[in-house]
Scaffold this motif. Structure first.
Motif, PDB file in Angstrom:
ATOM      1  N   MET A   1       0.820  -1.182   0.000  1.00 34.75           N
ATOM      2  CA  MET A   1       0.000   0.000   0.000  1.00 34.75           C
ATOM      3  C   MET A   1       0.871   1.255   0.000  1.00 34.75           C
ATOM      4  O   MET A   1       0.498   2.243  -0.604  1.00 34.75           O
ATOM      5  N   GLU A   2       2.012   1.200   0.649  1.00 31.58           N
ATOM      6  CA  GLU A   2       2.890   2.364   0.686  1.00 31.58           C
ATOM      7  C   GLU A   2       3.276   2.803  -0.724  1.00 31.58           C
ATOM      8  O   GLU A   2       3.270   3.991  -1.047  1.00 31.58           O
ATOM      9  N   TRP A   3       3.610   1.824  -1.578  1.00 32.02           N
ATOM     10  CA  TRP A   3       4.035   2.117  -2.946  1.00 32.02           C
ATOM     11  C   TRP A   3       2.962   2.883  -3.716  1.00 32.02           C
ATOM     12  O   TRP A   3       3.247   3.838  -4.421  1.00 32.02           O
ATOM     13  N   GLU A   4       1.702   2.468  -3.569  1.00 28.74           N
ATOM     14  CA  GLU A   4       0.657   3.101  -4.361  1.00 28.74           C
ATOM     15  C   GLU A   4       0.284   4.492  -3.855  1.00 28.74           C
ATOM     16  O   GLU A   4      -0.433   5.228  -4.530  1.00 28.74           O
ATOM     17  N   LEU A   5       0.760   4.878  -2.681  1.00 27.49           N
ATOM     18  CA  LEU A   5       0.465   6.203  -2.143  1.00 27.49           C
ATOM     19  C   LEU A   5       1.584   7.215  -2.382  1.00 27.49           C
ATOM     20  O   LEU A   5       1.420   8.401  -2.072  1.00 27.49           O
ATOM     21  N   ARG A   6       2.691   6.772  -2.927  1.00 30.31           N
ATOM     22  CA  ARG A   6       3.812   7.683  -3.203  1.00 30.31           C
ATOM     23  C   ARG A   6       3.406   8.711  -4.261  1.00 30.31           C
ATOM     24  O   ARG A   6       2.592   8.418  -5.136  1.00 30.31           O
ATOM     25  N   PRO A   7       4.002   9.912  -4.192  1.00 30.39           N
ATOM     26  CA  PRO A   7       3.650  10.951  -5.174  1.00 30.39           C
ATOM     27  C   PRO A   7       3.929  10.544  -6.620  1.00 30.39           C
ATOM     28  O   PRO A   7       3.206  10.948  -7.530  1.00 30.39           O
ATOM     29  N   ASP A   8       4.937   9.711  -6.863  1.00 26.47           N
ATOM     30  CA  ASP A   8       5.287   9.338  -8.231  1.00 26.47           C
ATOM     31  C   ASP A   8       4.671   8.006  -8.676  1.00 26.47           C
ATOM     32  O   ASP A   8       5.064   7.441  -9.685  1.00 26.47           O
ATOM     33  N   THR A   9       3.703   7.521  -7.953  1.00 29.62           N
ATOM     34  CA  THR A   9       3.107   6.223  -8.276  1.00 29.62           C
ATOM     35  C   THR A   9       2.323   6.268  -9.591  1.00 29.62           C
ATOM     36  O   THR A   9       1.709   7.284  -9.913  1.00 29.62           O
ATOM     37  N   PRO A  10       2.333   5.183 -10.344  1.00 32.16           N
ATOM     38  CA  PRO A  10       1.501   5.128 -11.543  1.00 32.16           C
ATOM     39  C   PRO A  10       0.035   4.790 -11.223  1.00 32.16           C
ATOM     40  O   PRO A  10      -0.811   4.812 -12.111  1.00 32.16           O
ATOM     41  N   CYS A  11      -0.253   4.489  -9.966  1.00 36.63           N
ATOM     42  CA  CYS A  11      -1.623   4.118  -9.580  1.00 36.63           C
ATOM     43  C   CYS A  11      -2.541   5.338  -9.646  1.00 36.63           C
ATOM     44  O   CYS A  11      -2.265   6.363  -9.036  1.00 36.63           O
ATOM     45  N   LYS A  12      -3.611   5.207 -10.377  1.00 34.96           N
ATOM     46  CA  LYS A  12      -4.579   6.302 -10.487  1.00 34.96           C
ATOM     47  C   LYS A  12      -5.435   6.397  -9.222  1.00 34.96           C
ATOM     48  O   LYS A  12      -5.771   7.468  -8.770  1.00 34.96           O
ATOM     49  N   GLU A  13      -5.820   5.249  -8.690  1.00 37.07           N
ATOM     50  CA  GLU A  13      -6.623   5.206  -7.473  1.00 37.07           C
ATOM     51  C   GLU A  13      -6.039   4.143  -6.557  1.00 37.07           C
ATOM     52  O   GLU A  13      -5.969   2.979  -6.932  1.00 37.07           O
ATOM     53  N   PRO A  14      -5.645   4.521  -5.354  1.00 39.81           N
ATOM     54  CA  PRO A  14      -5.091   3.516  -4.436  1.00 39.81           C
ATOM     55  C   PRO A  14      -6.178   2.549  -3.967  1.00 39.81           C
ATOM     56  O   PRO A  14      -7.354   2.891  -3.908  1.00 39.81           O
ATOM     57  N   SER A  15      -5.748   1.347  -3.639  1.00 36.95           N
ATOM     58  CA  SER A  15      -6.710   0.333  -3.201  1.00 36.95           C
ATOM     59  C   SER A  15      -7.211   0.580  -1.791  1.00 36.95           C
ATOM     60  O   SER A  15      -8.250   0.083  -1.410  1.00 36.95           O
ATOM     61  N   GLY A  16      -6.457   1.326  -1.013  1.00 41.96           N
ATOM     62  CA  GLY A  16      -6.893   1.593   0.357  1.00 41.96           C
ATOM     63  C   GLY A  16      -6.872   0.329   1.185  1.00 41.96           C
ATOM     64  O   GLY A  16      -5.979  -0.496   1.078  1.00 41.96           O
ATOM     65  N   ALA A  17      -7.887   0.156   1.989  1.00 42.11           N
ATOM     66  CA  ALA A  17      -7.946  -0.986   2.899  1.00 42.11           C
ATOM     67  C   ALA A  17      -8.442  -2.255   2.213  1.00 42.11           C
ATOM     68  O   ALA A  17      -8.554  -3.286   2.856  1.00 42.11           O
TER      69      ALA A  17
END
Length: 79
Positions: A1-17
């Motif tokens: 989850m940490e990876w998807e919350l980084r400012p440079d992540t390619p994730c458009k929407e984090p998965s959250g919990a």
């Protein structure tokens, strides 16, 4: 989850919990039974049960006992 919350992540929407089935298993199992499901398959996270070789976590064993009990309570099978 940490990876998807980084400012440079390619994730458009984090998965959250995510689905949190570990905590919500009772409600999830009841919902499946209410939908008419007569089969439920779940997995056991062995790393929780035996966090280090030969050391068993009784709290985690109890968790999975509660999961099985919830499934048995909602089942129409004659246990």
């Amino acid at each position: 989850m940490e990876w998807e919350l980084r400012p440079d992540t390619p994730c458009k929407e984090p998965s959250g919990a995510a689905v949190e089935h570990y905590r919500r298993y009772g409600r999830d199992v009841a919902m499946l039974a209410g939908l008419g499901f007569n089969t439920y398959r779940f997995s056991v996270e062995w790393a929780r049960i035996e966090p280090s070789e030969g050391v068993f976590d009784e709290a985690q064993l109890n968790h999975y006992r509660r999961v099985v009990a919830a499934v048995r309570r909602t089942s129409s099978l004659p246990w």
